[in-house]
Scaffold this motif. Sequence first.
Motif, PDB file in Angstrom:
ATOM      1  N   UNK A  88     162.531  64.372  25.151  1.00 62.21           N
ATOM      2  CA  UNK A  88     161.986  64.391  26.507  1.00 62.21           C
ATOM      3  C   UNK A  88     162.233  63.061  27.216  1.00 62.21           C
ATOM      4  N   UNK A  89     162.664  63.156  28.456  1.00 64.23           N
ATOM      5  CA  UNK A  89     162.898  62.003  29.326  1.00 64.23           C
ATOM      6  C   UNK A  89     162.132  62.227  30.628  1.00 64.23           C
ATOM      7  N   UNK A  90     161.488  61.170  31.132  1.00 61.15           N
ATOM      8  CA  UNK A  90     160.913  61.209  32.476  1.00 61.15           C
ATOM      9  C   UNK A  90     161.431  60.006  33.242  1.00 61.15           C
ATOM     10  N   UNK A  91     162.214  60.288  34.275  1.00 58.84           N
ATOM     11  CA  UNK A  91     162.873  59.249  35.063  1.00 58.84           C
ATOM     12  C   UNK A  91     162.241  59.193  36.448  1.00 58.84           C
ATOM     13  N   UNK A 135     150.682  63.672  30.633  1.00 61.05           N
ATOM     14  CA  UNK A 135     150.705  64.446  31.878  1.00 61.05           C
ATOM     15  C   UNK A 135     151.819  65.489  31.857  1.00 61.05           C
ATOM     16  N   UNK A 136     152.913  65.214  31.166  1.00 60.63           N
ATOM     17  CA  UNK A 136     153.967  66.223  31.027  1.00 60.63           C
ATOM     18  C   UNK A 136     153.512  67.357  30.118  1.00 60.63           C
ATOM     19  N   UNK A 137     152.737  67.036  29.085  1.00 60.53           N
ATOM     20  CA  UNK A 137     152.195  68.094  28.233  1.00 60.53           C
ATOM     21  C   UNK A 137     151.269  68.996  29.052  1.00 60.53           C
ATOM     22  N   UNK A 165     156.752  66.995  35.435  1.00 58.70           N
ATOM     23  CA  UNK A 165     157.802  67.783  34.793  1.00 58.70           C
ATOM     24  C   UNK A 165     158.829  66.847  34.163  1.00 58.70           C
ATOM     25  N   UNK A 166     159.304  67.139  32.959  1.00 59.96           N
ATOM     26  CA  UNK A 166     160.327  66.292  32.340  1.00 59.96           C
ATOM     27  C   UNK A 166     161.612  66.283  33.166  1.00 59.96           C
ATOM     28  N   UNK A 167     162.247  65.125  33.220  1.00 59.10           N
ATOM     29  CA  UNK A 167     163.573  65.050  33.829  1.00 59.10           C
ATOM     30  C   UNK A 167     164.572  65.810  32.970  1.00 59.10           C
ATOM     31  N   UNK A 168     164.404  65.695  31.655  1.00 55.28           N
ATOM     32  CA  UNK A 168     165.217  66.466  30.709  1.00 55.28           C
ATOM     33  C   UNK A 168     164.419  66.611  29.421  1.00 55.28           C
ATOM     34  N   UNK A 169     164.862  67.513  28.558  1.00 55.75           N
ATOM     35  CA  UNK A 169     164.169  67.770  27.303  1.00 55.75           C
ATOM     36  C   UNK A 169     163.203  68.942  27.430  1.00 55.75           C
ATOM     37  N   UNK A 225     152.961  76.275  35.300  1.00 59.96           N
ATOM     38  CA  UNK A 225     152.111  75.303  36.000  1.00 59.96           C
ATOM     39  C   UNK A 225     150.895  74.964  35.140  1.00 59.96           C
ATOM     40  N   UNK A 226     150.188  73.885  35.468  1.00 61.56           N
ATOM     41  CA  UNK A 226     149.051  73.455  34.630  1.00 61.56           C
ATOM     42  C   UNK A 226     148.027  74.555  34.371  1.00 61.56           C
ATOM     43  N   UNK A 227     147.681  75.348  35.385  1.00 63.09           N
ATOM     44  CA  UNK A 227     146.630  76.347  35.219  1.00 63.09           C
ATOM     45  C   UNK A 227     147.050  77.525  34.337  1.00 63.09           C
ATOM     46  N   UNK A 228     148.351  77.651  34.073  1.00 58.72           N
ATOM     47  CA  UNK A 228     148.828  78.724  33.192  1.00 58.72           C
ATOM     48  C   UNK A 228     149.031  78.258  31.757  1.00 58.72           C
TER      49      UNK A 228
END
Length: 373
Positions: free
Chosen positions: A17-20, A55-57, A62-66, A79-82
């Motif tokens: 997982x990457x978050x850019x 927060x991505x979990x 949202x992850x940039x990739x992965x 989405x978070x609520x689902x």
Amino acid sequence: MNVVSTEKPAFLQIQDVVKDFDGFKAVNHVSLDIAKGEIFALLGSSGCGKSTLLRMLAGFELPTSGRIVLEGEDLSGLPPYRRPMNMMFQSYALFPHLTVWENIAFGLKREGLPAAQVSERVESMLKLVQLSQFAKRKPHQLSGGQQQRVALARSLAKQPRLLLLDEPLGALDKKLREQTQIELVNIIESVGVTCVMVTHDQEEAMTMACRIAIMSEGRFLQVGAPGDLYETPATRFVADFIGNVNLMDGTLDEDEADHCVVGSADCRHYVGHGITGTQNMAVTVALRPEKIHLSRNRPLGYDGQPDPYNTAQGTIKEMSYFGSYTVFHVQLGSGAMLKVSMTNTQRHRDDEFTWGDTVWAHWSRSAHVVLTQ
């Protein structure tokens, strides 16, 4: 705290997982498998990427990739609520105008559960967190620890498959935090929910988690059980981040399968493990303060002669008394300061060390580890 076997099929998978954020990688190619029923801690200083990963979990980022996969299901498009998980925030985010009972029931009512089922679930949660007698109180009428348990009960009421905790005890004072750590673990384990928590407090992570990931600059530096991270750190950063440690730079003089010898400014270290290094390479010896002993006379080796290894002479420059133990700051010949922690097992020692005393510090051949990075 139960030790959860990581040989089980992975319950939660974090896959490369990457978050850019505009060219800054807050999370940088991290991968991790978490077992069902495990309490897992993401530990690191501010800005290391642990909260972004949480927060991505949760689906707030949202992850940039992965990919993030829960029991074989890719969560990317949800989405978070689902998502079948709940997140408990440091602030607890309780509704001040609602009672404890109503706070716990809020999410269940939003889901449209029948009134009888809501009532049964809320009563069960109140009993679990031992707050049945406070059901009609408002949050401001509770202590910090009680508010924390209400927030936990609300998070568990929806029976999530994954519980996310963001600095769960950060709002509590030190003594209450220590008491609540064990309570929190017992509640989570009794429910059997898998838990990922974020904290910057190493003691909190060591007390509560089955395993810990040390994060720095968006990456995992080491993942392991608390005892493994403390006793066998993989890097200087990990050794220094977890607990107190003496780090002594030196060169590798001898390296065999069962031991190595490191020369440093103040002593020669005989270490009970090899590192498969090269002659004269730069290394660091990591030695915990509580593994060092102090004496007035130079220790003797196995042959009855002065021990040539793992001993250093110095002068006590500072002393800090903490009740159950005392920390001595011993200045060695090179000017380096060695921290030594000694348990106060007696009210008064016959031979008390004090400021200005010349002492010998010594430690066993299994007390320290050699780090190459």
